[in-house]
Scaffold this motif. Structure first.
Motif, PDB file in Angstrom:
ATOM      1  N   ALA A 158       0.832  -1.204   0.000  1.00  0.00           N
ATOM      2  CA  ALA A 158       0.000   0.000   0.000  1.00  0.00           C
ATOM      3  C   ALA A 158       0.867   1.254   0.000  1.00  0.00           C
ATOM      4  CB  ALA A 158      -0.921  -0.004   1.215  1.00  0.00           C
ATOM      5  N   LEU A 159       1.951   1.216   0.755  1.00  0.00           N
ATOM      6  CA  LEU A 159       2.897   2.340   0.771  1.00  0.00           C
ATOM      7  C   LEU A 159       3.509   2.526  -0.611  1.00  0.00           C
ATOM      8  CD1 LEU A 159       4.673   4.483   2.165  1.00  0.00           C
ATOM      9  CD2 LEU A 159       6.215   2.628   2.858  1.00  0.00           C
ATOM     10  N   ARG A 160       3.875   1.425  -1.248  1.00  0.00           N
ATOM     11  CA  ARG A 160       4.485   1.509  -2.591  1.00  0.00           C
ATOM     12  C   ARG A 160       3.503   2.115  -3.586  1.00  0.00           C
ATOM     13  NH1 ARG A 160       4.755  -2.021  -7.192  1.00  0.00           N
ATOM     14  NH2 ARG A 160       6.653  -1.651  -8.394  1.00  0.00           N
ATOM     15  N   GLU A 161       2.235   1.701  -3.480  1.00  0.00           N
ATOM     16  CA  GLU A 161       1.259   2.251  -4.416  1.00  0.00           C
ATOM     17  C   GLU A 161       1.080   3.754  -4.192  1.00  0.00           C
ATOM     18  OE1 GLU A 161      -3.310   1.540  -5.889  1.00  0.00           O
ATOM     19  OE2 GLU A 161      -1.825  -0.050  -5.790  1.00  0.00           O
ATOM     20  N   ALA A 162       1.079   4.172  -2.932  1.00  0.00           N
ATOM     21  CA  ALA A 162       0.946   5.603  -2.630  1.00  0.00           C
ATOM     22  C   ALA A 162       2.120   6.387  -3.214  1.00  0.00           C
ATOM     23  CB  ALA A 162       0.861   5.813  -1.118  1.00  0.00           C
ATOM     24  N   LYS A 167       0.913  10.142  -4.080  1.00  0.00           N
ATOM     25  CA  LYS A 167      -0.018  10.564  -3.028  1.00  0.00           C
ATOM     26  C   LYS A 167       0.460   9.986  -1.701  1.00  0.00           C
ATOM     27  CE  LYS A 167      -3.862  10.686  -6.302  1.00  0.00           C
ATOM     28  NZ  LYS A 167      -5.207  10.187  -6.664  1.00  0.00           N
ATOM     29  N   LEU A 168       1.649  10.428  -1.294  1.00  0.00           N
ATOM     30  CA  LEU A 168       2.280   9.880  -0.104  1.00  0.00           C
ATOM     31  C   LEU A 168       1.731  10.539   1.151  1.00  0.00           C
ATOM     32  CD1 LEU A 168       4.365   7.880   0.930  1.00  0.00           C
ATOM     33  CD2 LEU A 168       6.110   9.660   0.714  1.00  0.00           C
ATOM     34  N   ASN A 169       0.640   9.993   1.651  1.00  0.00           N
ATOM     35  CA  ASN A 169       0.103  10.437   2.927  1.00  0.00           C
ATOM     36  C   ASN A 169      -0.645   9.274   3.580  1.00  0.00           C
ATOM     37  OD1 ASN A 169      -2.955  10.713   2.317  1.00  0.00           O
ATOM     38  ND2 ASN A 169      -1.976  11.863   0.638  1.00  0.00           N
ATOM     39  N   PHE A 170      -0.781   9.337   4.891  1.00  0.00           N
ATOM     40  CA  PHE A 170      -1.357   8.218   5.638  1.00  0.00           C
ATOM     41  C   PHE A 170      -2.839   8.015   5.320  1.00  0.00           C
ATOM     42  CE2 PHE A 170       2.559   8.137   7.888  1.00  0.00           C
ATOM     43  CZ  PHE A 170       2.615   6.903   8.525  1.00  0.00           C
ATOM     44  N   ARG A 171      -3.547   9.073   5.035  1.00  0.00           N
ATOM     45  CA  ARG A 171      -4.965   8.931   4.729  1.00  0.00           C
ATOM     46  C   ARG A 171      -5.161   8.114   3.449  1.00  0.00           C
ATOM     47  NH1 ARG A 171      -8.609  14.232   4.837  1.00  0.00           N
ATOM     48  NH2 ARG A 171      -7.924  14.051   7.012  1.00  0.00           N
ATOM     49  N   TYR A 172      -4.331   8.388   2.458  1.00  0.00           N
ATOM     50  CA  TYR A 172      -4.430   7.653   1.196  1.00  0.00           C
ATOM     51  C   TYR A 172      -4.075   6.179   1.401  1.00  0.00           C
ATOM     52  CZ  TYR A 172      -3.939   6.627  -3.801  1.00  0.00           C
ATOM     53  OH  TYR A 172      -4.081   6.093  -5.049  1.00  0.00           O
ATOM     54  N   ILE A 173      -3.013   5.912   2.161  1.00  0.00           N
ATOM     55  CA  ILE A 173      -2.600   4.530   2.426  1.00  0.00           C
ATOM     56  C   ILE A 173      -3.689   3.790   3.188  1.00  0.00           C
ATOM     57  CG2 ILE A 173      -0.902   3.077   3.616  1.00  0.00           C
ATOM     58  CD1 ILE A 173       1.130   5.374   3.127  1.00  0.00           C
ATOM     59  N   ARG A 175      -6.876   4.394   3.099  1.00  0.00           N
ATOM     60  CA  ARG A 175      -7.986   4.132   2.176  1.00  0.00           C
ATOM     61  C   ARG A 175      -7.686   2.922   1.286  1.00  0.00           C
ATOM     62  NH1 ARG A 175      -8.982   9.437  -1.049  1.00  0.00           N
ATOM     63  NH2 ARG A 175     -10.593   8.130  -2.039  1.00  0.00           N
ATOM     64  N   ILE A 176      -6.436   2.811   0.839  1.00  0.00           N
ATOM     65  CA  ILE A 176      -6.045   1.657   0.022  1.00  0.00           C
ATOM     66  C   ILE A 176      -6.231   0.358   0.810  1.00  0.00           C
ATOM     67  CG2 ILE A 176      -4.108   0.470  -1.085  1.00  0.00           C
ATOM     68  CD1 ILE A 176      -2.960   3.210  -1.763  1.00  0.00           C
ATOM     69  N   LEU A 177      -5.727   0.331   2.044  1.00  0.00           N
ATOM     70  CA  LEU A 177      -5.809  -0.872   2.867  1.00  0.00           C
ATOM     71  C   LEU A 177      -7.254  -1.263   3.155  1.00  0.00           C
ATOM     72  CD1 LEU A 177      -2.881  -0.163   5.347  1.00  0.00           C
ATOM     73  CD2 LEU A 177      -2.968  -1.988   3.641  1.00  0.00           C
ATOM     74  N   ASN A 178      -8.085  -0.274   3.436  1.00  0.00           N
ATOM     75  CA  ASN A 178      -9.491  -0.566   3.713  1.00  0.00           C
ATOM     76  C   ASN A 178     -10.224  -1.042   2.460  1.00  0.00           C
ATOM     77  OD1 ASN A 178     -10.153  -0.035   6.596  1.00  0.00           O
ATOM     78  ND2 ASN A 178      -9.263   1.952   6.141  1.00  0.00           N
ATOM     79  N   GLU A 179      -9.826  -0.504   1.311  1.00  0.00           N
ATOM     80  CA  GLU A 179     -10.430  -0.949   0.054  1.00  0.00           C
ATOM     81  C   GLU A 179     -10.033  -2.400  -0.223  1.00  0.00           C
ATOM     82  OE1 GLU A 179     -12.936  -0.396  -3.201  1.00  0.00           O
ATOM     83  OE2 GLU A 179     -12.554   0.896  -1.460  1.00  0.00           O
ATOM     84  N   TRP A 180      -8.766  -2.723   0.021  1.00  0.00           N
ATOM     85  CA  TRP A 180      -8.321  -4.102  -0.141  1.00  0.00           C
ATOM     86  C   TRP A 180      -9.058  -5.035   0.806  1.00  0.00           C
ATOM     87  CZ3 TRP A 180      -2.312  -3.026  -0.355  1.00  0.00           C
ATOM     88  CH2 TRP A 180      -1.990  -2.561  -1.644  1.00  0.00           C
ATOM     89  N   LYS A 181      -9.259  -4.568   2.045  1.00  0.00           N
ATOM     90  CA  LYS A 181      -9.948  -5.390   3.041  1.00  0.00           C
ATOM     91  C   LYS A 181     -11.368  -5.707   2.584  1.00  0.00           C
ATOM     92  CE  LYS A 181     -10.818  -5.565   8.026  1.00  0.00           C
ATOM     93  NZ  LYS A 181     -10.663  -4.831   9.318  1.00  0.00           N
ATOM     94  N   LYS A 182     -12.056  -4.711   2.020  1.00  0.00           N
ATOM     95  CA  LYS A 182     -13.426  -4.917   1.523  1.00  0.00           C
ATOM     96  C   LYS A 182     -13.448  -5.941   0.388  1.00  0.00           C
ATOM     97  CE  LYS A 182     -15.019  -0.209   2.553  1.00  0.00           C
ATOM     98  NZ  LYS A 182     -15.456   1.073   1.936  1.00  0.00           N
ATOM     99  N   LYS A 183     -12.401  -5.933  -0.434  1.00  0.00           N
ATOM    100  CA  LYS A 183     -12.342  -6.817  -1.588  1.00  0.00           C
ATOM    101  C   LYS A 183     -11.740  -8.184  -1.247  1.00  0.00           C
ATOM    102  CE  LYS A 183     -11.974  -3.037  -4.938  1.00  0.00           C
ATOM    103  NZ  LYS A 183     -13.208  -3.331  -5.687  1.00  0.00           N
ATOM    104  N   GLY A 184     -11.407  -8.399   0.030  1.00  0.00           N
ATOM    105  CA  GLY A 184     -10.846  -9.681   0.435  1.00  0.00           C
ATOM    106  C   GLY A 184      -9.385  -9.863   0.087  1.00  0.00           C
ATOM    107  N   VAL A 185      -8.698  -8.755  -0.187  1.00  0.00           N
ATOM    108  CA  VAL A 185      -7.270  -8.811  -0.514  1.00  0.00           C
ATOM    109  C   VAL A 185      -6.474  -8.846   0.790  1.00  0.00           C
ATOM    110  CG1 VAL A 185      -5.352  -7.570  -1.556  1.00  0.00           C
ATOM    111  CG2 VAL A 185      -7.570  -7.589  -2.684  1.00  0.00           C
ATOM    112  N   ARG A 186      -5.734  -9.937   1.019  1.00  0.00           N
ATOM    113  CA  ARG A 186      -5.019 -10.094   2.281  1.00  0.00           C
ATOM    114  C   ARG A 186      -3.520 -10.361   2.102  1.00  0.00           C
ATOM    115  NH1 ARG A 186      -7.680  -7.855   6.124  1.00  0.00           N
ATOM    116  NH2 ARG A 186      -6.396  -8.996   7.610  1.00  0.00           N
ATOM    117  N   SER A 187      -3.045 -10.414   0.874  1.00  0.00           N
ATOM    118  CA  SER A 187      -1.627 -10.686   0.644  1.00  0.00           C
ATOM    119  C   SER A 187      -1.162  -9.922  -0.586  1.00  0.00           C
ATOM    120  CB  SER A 187      -1.375 -12.186   0.447  1.00  0.00           C
ATOM    121  OG  SER A 187      -1.931 -12.624  -0.769  1.00  0.00           O
ATOM    122  N   VAL A 188       0.144  -9.812  -0.743  1.00  0.00           N
ATOM    123  CA  VAL A 188       0.716  -9.132  -1.899  1.00  0.00           C
ATOM    124  C   VAL A 188       0.356  -9.884  -3.176  1.00  0.00           C
ATOM    125  CG1 VAL A 188       2.864  -8.444  -3.023  1.00  0.00           C
ATOM    126  CG2 VAL A 188       2.606  -8.135  -0.563  1.00  0.00           C
TER     127      VAL A 188
END
Length: 219
Positions: A158-162, A167-173, A175-188
Motif C-alpha cells: 500500500a505504501l508503494r502504491e501511494a 499521493k504519499l500520505n497516511f490517509r491515502y494509504i 484508504r487503500i488498505l481498507n479498500e483491499w480489506k473490503k475486496k478480500g485482498v489479504r496478501s501481496v
C-alpha cells in the motif's frame, strides 16, 4: 491378523506434522537427518513407544544407532528435546521424549521474525517520508498491524502504491488498505492478481504500465 488396506486405516496410521516444522527447521540449526529422527520419535510414540531406543529409531532409517544417539544428543544440548516422567491413568511412572521445547523454540523464531519485520516496516515509512514518524502516525501503523491484522508485506504494498501514485500520505494509504480489506485482498499476491485482472478489463489504450499497481481508488 493384519487388517486389509483401507483409506480409513491409512488415516488412523498417520501422524500430525506441523507444516512450520517442515518449512522452518533450518532456522533452528537443524538438518534433514535431525528432522527424520524427530518424526520417527513422534511415530513410535504414537504406537506406544514413549522412550524408543536408539536401535528402534535406527531400524526405520538409513543411519545406525550411534548416529541416532548423536542426533538425540544434539537435540538435548540445544534444549529441543527433554526426557521427562509422566504418570498414566493407573498411576504408573513412565519416561518419554518430550518435544515441547522444540515447538516452543520454533514459534519463538516466528515471533522474533515478525517483530523484526514490523521494525523494518517503520523504518521503511520513515525512509519514504524522509522524516521521523509522528506519534499519531506510529499509532496508525500499529493499528493496521494489531487491530486490522494487515501483514507487513501488504502494508508495504500500500505504501508503494501511494509512492507510485504520488499521493504519499497516511490517509491515502489507509484508504487503500481498507479498500483491499473490503475486496478480500489479504496478501501481496492477492494485490498482484487483482491488479492484473483490472488491467486486463481496461481498453488497450487505457492500460497502464504493468510495473505500476492498479489505482484502487479510481474506479
Amino acid at each position: 491378523m493384519e487388517l486389509p488396506f483401507s483409506y480409513q486405516r491409512l488415516l488412523t496410521e498417520q501422524i500430525n506434522i506441523p507444516s512450520k516444522l517442515l518449512n522452518d527447521y533450518h532456522e533452528l540449526g537443524l538438518n534433514e537427518e535431525d528432522i527424520i529422527v524427530i518424526l520417527q520419535i513422534m511415530n513410535l510414540q504414537k504406537s506406544g513407544e514413549l522412550l524408543p531406543s536408539f536401535d528402534q529409531i535406527a531400524s526405520h532409517m538409513t543411519i545406525n544407532a550411534n548416529e541416532v544417539a548423536n542426533v538425540l544428543k544434539k537435540l538435548r544440548n540445544n534444549n529441543y528435546l527433554q526426557i521427562e516422567q509422566i504418570t498414566d491413568e493407573q498411576n504408573g511412572q513412565h519416561e518419554w521424549y518430550c518435544l515441547s521445547p522444540l515447538f516452543e523454540a520454533l514459534f519463538e523464531v516466528e515471533q522474533e521474525s515478525t517483530q523484526e519485520e514490523e521494525g523494518k516496516l517503520f523504518q521503511l515509512f520513515e525512509q519514504e517520508f524522509a522524516r521521523t514518524l509522528s506519534p499519531i502516525e506510529i499509532e496508525t501503523v500499529s493499528y493496521w498491524l494489531d487491530e486490522d491484522q494487515f501483514k507487513p508485506p501488504l502494508i508495504k504494498a500500500a505504501l508503494r502504491e501511494a509512492v507510485l501514485m504520488g499521493k504519499l500520505n497516511f490517509r491515502y494509504i489507509d484508504r487503500i488498505l481498507n479498500e483491499w480489506k473490503k475486496k478480500g485482498v489479504r496478501s501481496v499476491n492477492d494485490v498482484k492478481q487483482s491488479s492484473q485482472q483490472k488491467q486486463n478489463q481496461q481498453a488497450p489504450k487505457e492500460k497502464r504500465d504493468t510495473s505500476v499497481y492498479y489505482n484502487w481508488l479510481e474506479e
